[in-house]
Design a protein around this motif. Sequence first.
Motif, PDB file in Angstrom:
ATOM      1  N   UNK A 177     -12.088 -67.050 -94.540  1.00 45.63           N
ATOM      2  CA  UNK A 177     -12.854 -65.810 -94.661  1.00 45.63           C
ATOM      3  C   UNK A 177     -13.754 -65.602 -93.445  1.00 45.63           C
ATOM      4  N   UNK A 178     -14.367 -66.684 -92.950  1.00 48.90           N
ATOM      5  CA  UNK A 178     -15.222 -66.583 -91.769  1.00 48.90           C
ATOM      6  C   UNK A 178     -14.410 -66.198 -90.540  1.00 48.90           C
ATOM      7  N   UNK A 179     -13.206 -66.752 -90.419  1.00 47.35           N
ATOM      8  CA  UNK A 179     -12.354 -66.406 -89.286  1.00 47.35           C
ATOM      9  C   UNK A 179     -11.952 -64.941 -89.336  1.00 47.35           C
ATOM     10  N   UNK A 182     -14.948 -62.854 -88.328  1.00 49.96           N
ATOM     11  CA  UNK A 182     -15.170 -62.909 -86.885  1.00 49.96           C
ATOM     12  C   UNK A 182     -14.184 -62.011 -86.145  1.00 49.96           C
ATOM     13  N   UNK A 183     -12.935 -62.033 -86.576  1.00 50.77           N
ATOM     14  CA  UNK A 183     -11.916 -61.191 -85.942  1.00 50.77           C
ATOM     15  C   UNK A 183     -12.263 -59.715 -86.086  1.00 50.77           C
ATOM     16  N   UNK A 184     -12.796 -59.320 -87.233  1.00 51.38           N
ATOM     17  CA  UNK A 184     -13.166 -57.920 -87.446  1.00 51.38           C
ATOM     18  C   UNK A 184     -14.333 -57.521 -86.539  1.00 51.38           C
ATOM     19  N   UNK A 188     -14.171 -54.804 -83.649  1.00 54.61           N
ATOM     20  CA  UNK A 188     -15.059 -53.647 -83.714  1.00 54.61           C
ATOM     21  C   UNK A 188     -15.812 -53.430 -82.432  1.00 54.61           C
ATOM     22  N   UNK A 189     -16.282 -54.516 -81.781  1.00 52.70           N
ATOM     23  CA  UNK A 189     -17.000 -54.369 -80.509  1.00 52.70           C
ATOM     24  C   UNK A 189     -16.103 -53.796 -79.435  1.00 52.70           C
ATOM     25  N   UNK A 190     -14.854 -54.173 -79.400  1.00 54.08           N
ATOM     26  CA  UNK A 190     -13.911 -53.676 -78.397  1.00 54.08           C
ATOM     27  C   UNK A 190     -13.679 -52.186 -78.562  1.00 54.08           C
TER      28      UNK A 190
END
Length: 214
Positions: A177-179, A182-184, A188-190
């Motif tokens: 879930x943490x991974x 983090x991917x989201x 989102x920043x990109x």
Amino acid sequence: MVYYFKTRCGQYTIYMGKDKYENEDLIKYGHPEDCWFHVDDLSSAHVYLRLKSGQTMDDIPEDCLTDCCSLVKANSIQGCKKSEVYIVYTRWKNLKKSASMVDGQVGFHRPENVRRYKIAKNNTIVRQLEKTKVELHPDLAQEQQARMREIQKQNKAQRILEQKKKKMEELERKREMEERSYDRIVGGETSVSDPDMNGTADATAAEDYEDDFM
């Protein structure tokens, strides 16, 4: 006194009491792995087969079933005279004893869990079993208590293993879930930075165009 025998395959122990009084002790102090055998509707010895831990009646090998039934028939005053009889058998834990029953008499908690097996006279098998016969005077109560403690210890160890497994699974789910989280965030920043970059490029191009014009 208890009589002990080895099955012909050598993998299991069969035992029975000397008389009806010892049968009472066997009824009282059996083990969870034990299966009880008796001639159906006739007086006979109470014969027990000690299975391996975790085994059920479905796991009893056919030759062991024949051994137990042959021994029961041979130790029945009436049954031994007949060419064939029916033997009833069930797990020891299914035996029920009430105060109104005479010595050696038993009932069943679940009659539907009692099985029947037809056995013909087979003196050859009985003689083979008799060769393995040993007479002992065990402390049945102490043996039962020791077995129950062993089972409790095994169950406790199993619960600890299951708890550890559950904890590891929970940690793995949390890590996944943490991974994903983090991917989201990274994704989102990109997506947010792209318009800024495009905007900067457009503004610079406009300034260059104005300089060229002037």
